[in-house]
Design a protein around this motif. Structure first.
Motif, mmCIF file in Angstrom:
data_model
loop_
_atom_site.group_PDB
_atom_site.id
_atom_site.type_symbol
_atom_site.label_atom_id
_atom_site.label_comp_id
_atom_site.label_asym_id
_atom_site.label_seq_id
_atom_site.Cartn_x
_atom_site.Cartn_y
_atom_site.Cartn_z
ATOM 1 N N PRO A 12 0.529 -1.485 -0.210
ATOM 2 C CA PRO A 12 -0.081 0.170 -0.322
ATOM 3 C C PRO A 12 0.898 1.380 -0.202
ATOM 4 N N LYS A 49 -5.411 -8.852 2.558
ATOM 5 C CA LYS A 49 -5.132 -8.032 3.329
ATOM 6 C C LYS A 49 -4.226 -6.759 1.632
ATOM 7 N N THR A 53 -6.668 -2.349 1.220
ATOM 8 C CA THR A 53 -6.228 -1.303 1.278
ATOM 9 C C THR A 53 -6.721 -0.294 0.189
#
Length: 409
Positions: A12, A49, A53
């Protein structure tokens, strides 16, 4: 060289894509079913995950397609999002194809959206629901496909995730002879369903984030309109300031030498700079009209008071002249009366002209411009002059008027 399972995840902080070769490069063939399943679940976790983001819907959809294709080892993938208002499925990301839009109950994607069940087709051209027109339009040949619904936490269809052509591995010879190749298996279905669930949540969040951004952009636009409607003389000023400010920020961001070499701006910071520039005059909304549109040094009511005072000065001069004429009639030699009266009239005319000229000078000083040489000195001289009022001598200019009119520009 043994084949490796390669997953892709997004950092990210810089959005770069990194390959992960699980267990130091061990291939799928070297893993027993339990290890392979654990590894794929780890890949799904990493993908989830990464998706959580990402807030840019376009980037997110591309990531989902790439992750889906990679997890089940497919050649191509597509996402079809459900447009509930139009009851249509549309594809913003279809690898190798342009945007596609069609009724939500048509085709294989429509079938999956309606039933909320995955559909695994081992031979696309043998299935009557398959539409070969897409292959003809894109030049791609579909062998097999796996389509799964993307369901939200409320069990509502967000869209459909579809992958095409399972990698045939060592069975390329069969595919080249016209066989559909190895189909997607039950494990692929399970993995893609799990990814689809994570993708649905990420897409809903991204759409919500996009809607919030649009609402905020609408607030910004409405605020700019409100700001500029208060002062039409500066129409377009907010937009020009934003353009210049963002342009300067972009130049600074590109500099690689000098004191600003380490100064950089990311996308979110550039948005903040643009918003700040657009709203830099937001205080105008709460400023009173007569203050906001004040184009001269004195307010209109102050100018009116100044003009009224000079009219009073002129009337006072006329009154004094009349009093002096009365004295001439009473106390002068009758043979000199006419000459003295004429002299008083001439003197009064000069004093009235002088008063009018002073007022014109003061009104000229009221206009925002550079005063001529000696202008400040003359203002002080005028302020020192007095006239007779009902309650005693009064100055031609008050102290606040002198300060305002003395502003250089």
């Amino acid at each position: 060289m043994a084949a490796c399972i390669i997953a892709y995840f997004v950092d990210p902080t810089d959005r770069k894509v990194y390959p992960i070769n699980s267990q130091q490069g061990r291939g799928v063939a070297q893993l027993d079913p339990r290890e392979r399943r654990i590894q794929k679940l780890e890949i799904i976790l990493n993908v989830a995950k990464a998706m959580s983001t990402e807030r840019d819907l376009g980037v997110l959809l591309e990531e989902i397609v790439e992750h889906a294709r990679s997890v089940v080892d497919a050649t191509r993938g597509s996402i079809f999002l459900l447009d509930k208002d139009k009851n249509e499925l549309w594809s913003k990301v279809a690898q190798g194809a342009r945007e596609i839009r069609f009724p939500a109950d048509k085709g294989i994607a429509g079938h999956v959206a309606q039933t909320k069940k995955p559909l695994n087709i081992p031979d696309a051209y043998a299935d009557p629901r398959f539409n070969p027109a897409v292959d003809k339009a894109t030049g791609f040949h579909t062998l097999n496909m796996l389509t799964v619904p993307m369901l939200s936490t409320k069990d509502e269809v967000v869209g459909v995730l579809q992958v095409l052509n399972k990698n045939p591995g060592d069975r390329w010879a069969e595919v080249e002879k016209g066989a559909p190749g190895p189909p997607f298996d039950a494990e692929d279905e399970e993995m893609l369903l799990a990814l689809g669930g994570q993708a649905a949540s990420a897409i809903e969040n991204a759409i919500l984030y996009d809607e919030i951004n649009k609402l905020f952009e609408g607030f910004i636009a409405a605020s700019v309109v409100a700001i500029e409607s208060r002062d039409p003389t500066t129409s377009g000023h907010s937009g020009r300031v934003a353009t210049l400010t963002c342009g300067l920020a972009e130049v600074v961001d590109r500099v690689d030498t000098g004191p600003y070499a380490k100064v950089t701006f990311d996308y979110d910071q550039m948005k903040e700079i643009r918003y700040a520039a657009l709203l830099h005059d937001f205080g105008k909304v709460g400023v009173r009209e007569h203050v906001l549109v004040k184009a001269e040094k004195l307010y209109p009511n102050e100018v009116a008071l100044l003009k009224a005072r000079f009219e009073f000065i002129k009337r006072t001069l006329e009154k004094e002249a009349l009093e002096r004429k009365v004295s001439v009639y009473q106390f002068s030699n009758p043979g000199e009366t006419a000459e003295l009266l004429a002299k008083l009239d001439k003197e009064l005319g000069h004093r009235l002209d002088d008063t009018d000229e002073i007022l014109r000078f003061l009104l000229a000083c009221n206009v925002p411009t550079v005063l001529q040489k000696g202008g400040f000195e003359r203002l002080n001289e005028i302020a020192a002059r007095t006239f007779h009022s009902f309650d005693g001598p009064k100055a031609y200019l008050t102290a606040p008027e002198l300060v305002s009119l003395s502003i250089p520009k």
